[in-house]
Design a protein around this motif. Structure first.
Motif, short mmCIF file in Angstrom:
data_model
loop_
_atom_site.label_atom_id
_atom_site.label_comp_id
_atom_site.label_asym_id
_atom_site.label_seq_id
_atom_site.Cartn_x
_atom_site.Cartn_y
_atom_site.Cartn_z
N VAL A 169 -1.71 0.86 -11.67
CA VAL A 169 -1.24 -0.30 -10.90
C VAL A 169 -1.67 -1.60 -11.58
O VAL A 169 -2.84 -1.78 -11.92
CB VAL A 169 -1.78 -0.27 -9.45
CG1 VAL A 169 -1.37 -1.53 -8.70
CG2 VAL A 169 -1.28 0.96 -8.73
N VAL B 167 2.22 1.69 -3.58
CA VAL B 167 1.15 2.19 -4.45
C VAL B 167 0.93 3.68 -4.19
O VAL B 167 0.86 4.49 -5.13
CB VAL B 167 -0.16 1.39 -4.22
CG1 VAL B 167 -1.34 2.07 -4.89
CG2 VAL B 167 0.00 -0.03 -4.73
N LEU C 100 -1.47 -5.58 -10.61
CA LEU C 100 -1.17 -6.53 -9.53
C LEU C 100 -1.26 -7.94 -10.09
O LEU C 100 -2.29 -8.33 -10.65
CB LEU C 100 -2.16 -6.36 -8.37
CG LEU C 100 -2.00 -7.32 -7.20
CD1 LEU C 100 -0.62 -7.15 -6.56
CD2 LEU C 100 -3.09 -7.07 -6.18
N GLU D 182 -8.35 -2.33 0.55
CA GLU D 182 -7.04 -2.27 -0.09
C GLU D 182 -7.10 -2.88 -1.50
O GLU D 182 -6.53 -2.32 -2.45
CB GLU D 182 -6.00 -3.00 0.76
CG GLU D 182 -5.66 -2.29 2.05
CD GLU D 182 -4.85 -3.14 3.02
OE1 GLU D 182 -4.09 -2.54 3.80
OE2 GLU D 182 -4.97 -4.39 3.00
N GLN D 183 -7.79 -4.00 -1.64
CA GLN D 183 -7.91 -4.64 -2.96
C GLN D 183 -8.68 -3.74 -3.92
O GLN D 183 -8.32 -3.60 -5.10
CB GLN D 183 -8.57 -6.01 -2.83
CG GLN D 183 -7.66 -7.05 -2.21
CD GLN D 183 -8.24 -8.45 -2.21
OE1 GLN D 183 -9.11 -8.77 -3.02
NE2 GLN D 183 -7.74 -9.29 -1.32
N MET E 2 0.82 -1.20 0.00
CA MET E 2 0.00 0.00 0.00
C MET E 2 0.87 1.27 0.00
O MET E 2 0.52 2.25 -0.64
CB MET E 2 -0.97 -0.02 1.18
CG MET E 2 -1.95 -1.20 1.14
SD MET E 2 -2.67 -1.58 -0.49
CE MET E 2 -3.65 -0.13 -0.79
N ASN F 247 -8.89 -0.47 -3.75
CA ASN F 247 -7.99 0.65 -4.05
C ASN F 247 -7.00 0.26 -5.14
O ASN F 247 -6.74 1.04 -6.06
CB ASN F 247 -7.27 1.08 -2.78
CG ASN F 247 -6.44 2.34 -2.96
OD1 ASN F 247 -6.57 3.05 -3.94
ND2 ASN F 247 -5.58 2.60 -2.00
N LEU F 248 -6.43 -0.94 -5.06
CA LEU F 248 -5.48 -1.40 -6.07
C LEU F 248 -6.14 -1.55 -7.44
O LEU F 248 -5.56 -1.18 -8.47
CB LEU F 248 -4.85 -2.74 -5.66
CG LEU F 248 -3.87 -2.69 -4.49
CD1 LEU F 248 -3.47 -4.10 -4.07
CD2 LEU F 248 -2.65 -1.87 -4.84
N LYS F 249 -7.36 -2.08 -7.47
CA LYS F 249 -8.07 -2.28 -8.75
C LYS F 249 -8.48 -0.95 -9.37
O LYS F 249 -8.52 -0.81 -10.57
CB LYS F 249 -9.30 -3.17 -8.53
CG LYS F 249 -8.93 -4.62 -8.28
CD LYS F 249 -10.15 -5.46 -8.01
CE LYS F 249 -9.75 -6.87 -7.62
NZ LYS F 249 -10.87 -7.67 -7.19
N THR G 295 -6.92 1.98 -9.01
CA THR G 295 -5.79 2.84 -9.36
C THR G 295 -5.32 2.42 -10.75
O THR G 295 -4.79 1.32 -10.92
CB THR G 295 -4.65 2.71 -8.32
OG1 THR G 295 -5.17 2.95 -7.02
CG2 THR G 295 -3.54 3.70 -8.61
#
Length: 186
Positions: free
Chosen positions: A132, A95, A134, A122-123, A92, A125-127, A129
């Motif tokens: 990013v 990122v 992953l 968190e997952q 995190m 947020n990653l998807k 952004t």
């Protein structure tokens, strides 16, 4: 009335002839006996000191070995979960620092179990952004994070660090066991 032989007269002590051969021989014998007893006592004392020293060295080696073994068991039990928590926080932070603030494309590679430990937020947020990517990779160790961005990268391998620490503890425990066995043989 005259005194009887061998009786002390009032106020007088018997006279001892210190120049007499029998007196000298008695003193010499008593001195030799005393020196012999003192030598025996000294030998017993030295033996006692050595046995106490050996006992303390044995206790020190045993407690050192037990302490190292306990540290190894505790570290083995706690370190993996700490590594996963650390890696989650690192993902995190990377990122946030590189994709969100640095506006750099970011490629993350991690073990599926580490990705599964990320919270839903968190997952999400990653998807969400866009910069990013992953990737779940079974070949990664459970807490490993491999991050690549335009100006650099990071390979975070706490599992490797944990294994190195455990290896060092095992080597130290083995050395303590060998030293303890060597002292026991003496």
């Amino acid at each position: 009335i005259p005194s009887l032989p061998g009786r002390q007269q009032f106020g007088r002590e018997p006279q001892v002839d210190t120049e007499c051969d029998a007196y000298k021989a008695g003193c010499a014998a008593a001195s030799a006996e005393l020196r012999g007893e003192m030598a025996q006592q000294e030998a017993r004392h030295e033996e006692f000191v050595k046995s106490v020293g050996d006992m303390l060295a044995e206790m020190d080696a045993r407690y050192r070995q037990e302490a190292l073994s306990l540290i190894e068991r505790l570290f083995s039990a706690v370190a993996p979960s700490l590594a996963v928590k650390s890696s989650r926080a690192d993902i995190m932070q990377i990122v946030e620092q590189h994709a969100v603030h640095g506006h750099s494309e970011l490629s993350l590679r991690a073990h599926p179990s580490l990705i599964a430990h990320l919270s839903e937020a968190e997952q999400k947020n990653l998807k969400e952004t866009p910069l990013v990517t992953l990737k779940a990779d079974e070949s990664c160790a459970p807490a490993t994070v491999d991050a690549q961005w335009s100006k650099g990268g990071l390979y975070h391998d706490p599992d490797g660090l944990i294994e190195n620490v455990l290896k060092a503890l095992r080597e130290e425990t083995g050395a303590a066991e060998e030293a303890s066995a060597a002292e026991g043989d003496e």
